[in-house]
Design a protein around this motif. Structure first.
Motif, PDB file in Angstrom:
ATOM      1  N   MET A   1     -23.097  26.501  27.302  1.00 42.99           N
ATOM      2  CA  MET A   1     -21.790  27.101  27.462  1.00 42.99           C
ATOM      3  C   MET A   1     -21.832  28.463  26.765  1.00 42.99           C
ATOM      4  O   MET A   1     -22.198  28.565  25.611  1.00 42.99           O
ATOM      5  N   GLN A   2     -21.430  29.480  27.486  1.00 40.10           N
ATOM      6  CA  GLN A   2     -21.418  30.836  26.960  1.00 40.10           C
ATOM      7  C   GLN A   2     -20.146  31.074  26.132  1.00 40.10           C
ATOM      8  O   GLN A   2     -19.160  30.349  26.286  1.00 40.10           O
ATOM      9  N   PRO A   3     -20.156  32.114  25.259  1.00 42.95           N
ATOM     10  CA  PRO A   3     -18.984  32.377  24.405  1.00 42.95           C
ATOM     11  C   PRO A   3     -17.671  32.525  25.171  1.00 42.95           C
ATOM     12  O   PRO A   3     -16.637  32.022  24.725  1.00 42.95           O
ATOM     13  N   GLN A  20      -6.986  33.856  20.569  1.00 37.93           N
ATOM     14  CA  GLN A  20      -8.147  34.706  20.325  1.00 37.93           C
ATOM     15  C   GLN A  20      -8.853  34.248  19.060  1.00 37.93           C
ATOM     16  O   GLN A  20      -8.207  33.975  18.048  1.00 37.93           O
ATOM     17  N   VAL A  21     -10.153  34.153  19.135  1.00 36.10           N
ATOM     18  CA  VAL A  21     -10.971  33.831  17.977  1.00 36.10           C
ATOM     19  C   VAL A  21     -12.362  34.404  18.233  1.00 36.10           C
ATOM     20  O   VAL A  21     -12.779  34.525  19.386  1.00 36.10           O
ATOM     21  N   LYS A  22     -13.045  34.808  17.174  1.00 37.05           N
ATOM     22  CA  LYS A  22     -14.411  35.305  17.341  1.00 37.05           C
ATOM     23  C   LYS A  22     -15.336  34.127  17.604  1.00 37.05           C
ATOM     24  O   LYS A  22     -15.324  33.147  16.865  1.00 37.05           O
ATOM     25  N   VAL A  23     -16.118  34.252  18.662  1.00 35.55           N
ATOM     26  CA  VAL A  23     -17.079  33.220  19.030  1.00 35.55           C
ATOM     27  C   VAL A  23     -18.457  33.858  18.972  1.00 35.55           C
ATOM     28  O   VAL A  23     -18.691  34.902  19.595  1.00 35.55           O
ATOM     29  N   GLU A  24     -19.350  33.243  18.207  1.00 41.33           N
ATOM     30  CA  GLU A  24     -20.706  33.756  18.052  1.00 41.33           C
ATOM     31  C   GLU A  24     -21.387  33.878  19.419  1.00 41.33           C
ATOM     32  O   GLU A  24     -21.222  33.026  20.291  1.00 41.33           O
ATOM     33  N   ASP A  25     -22.151  34.944  19.592  1.00 46.30           N
ATOM     34  CA  ASP A  25     -22.831  35.199  20.861  1.00 46.30           C
ATOM     35  C   ASP A  25     -24.093  34.348  20.958  1.00 46.30           C
ATOM     36  O   ASP A  25     -25.172  34.772  20.556  1.00 46.30           O
ATOM     37  N   LYS A  26     -23.930  33.136  21.449  1.00 46.37           N
ATOM     38  CA  LYS A  26     -25.039  32.206  21.651  1.00 46.37           C
ATOM     39  C   LYS A  26     -24.614  31.185  22.696  1.00 46.37           C
ATOM     40  O   LYS A  26     -23.465  31.151  23.105  1.00 46.37           O
ATOM     41  N   GLU A  31     -21.895  19.352  21.787  1.00 50.77           N
ATOM     42  CA  GLU A  31     -21.740  18.950  20.382  1.00 50.77           C
ATOM     43  C   GLU A  31     -21.317  20.135  19.522  1.00 50.77           C
ATOM     44  O   GLU A  31     -20.437  20.006  18.663  1.00 50.77           O
ATOM     45  N   GLU A  32     -21.928  21.299  19.743  1.00 51.18           N
ATOM     46  CA  GLU A  32     -21.559  22.492  18.980  1.00 51.18           C
ATOM     47  C   GLU A  32     -20.125  22.917  19.300  1.00 51.18           C
ATOM     48  O   GLU A  32     -19.392  23.346  18.399  1.00 51.18           O
TER      49      GLU A  32
END
Length: 53
Positions: A1-3, A20-26, A31-32
């Protein structure tokens, strides 16, 4: 799943269309994602919820 998918799913799960929230680029696993969502809920309950008391 992308950010961007994570953010879209959070908006749907929380029923907050402009959330809105910052989502790490990964790439996120299910589970995550569940852990990230759980952390956000815990943050809200511990910090934002205490303002009301």
């Amino acid at each position: 799943m992308q950010p961007d998918e994570v953010l879209a799913r959070l908006r749907e799960d929380f029923e907050l269309p402009f959330f809105q929230v910052k989502v790490e680029d990964k790439t996120y696993t299910e589970e995550e994602y569940q852990q990230f969502k759980s952390d956000l809920l815990r943050y809200f309950e511990e910090y934002v919820g205490n303002v009301e008391n």
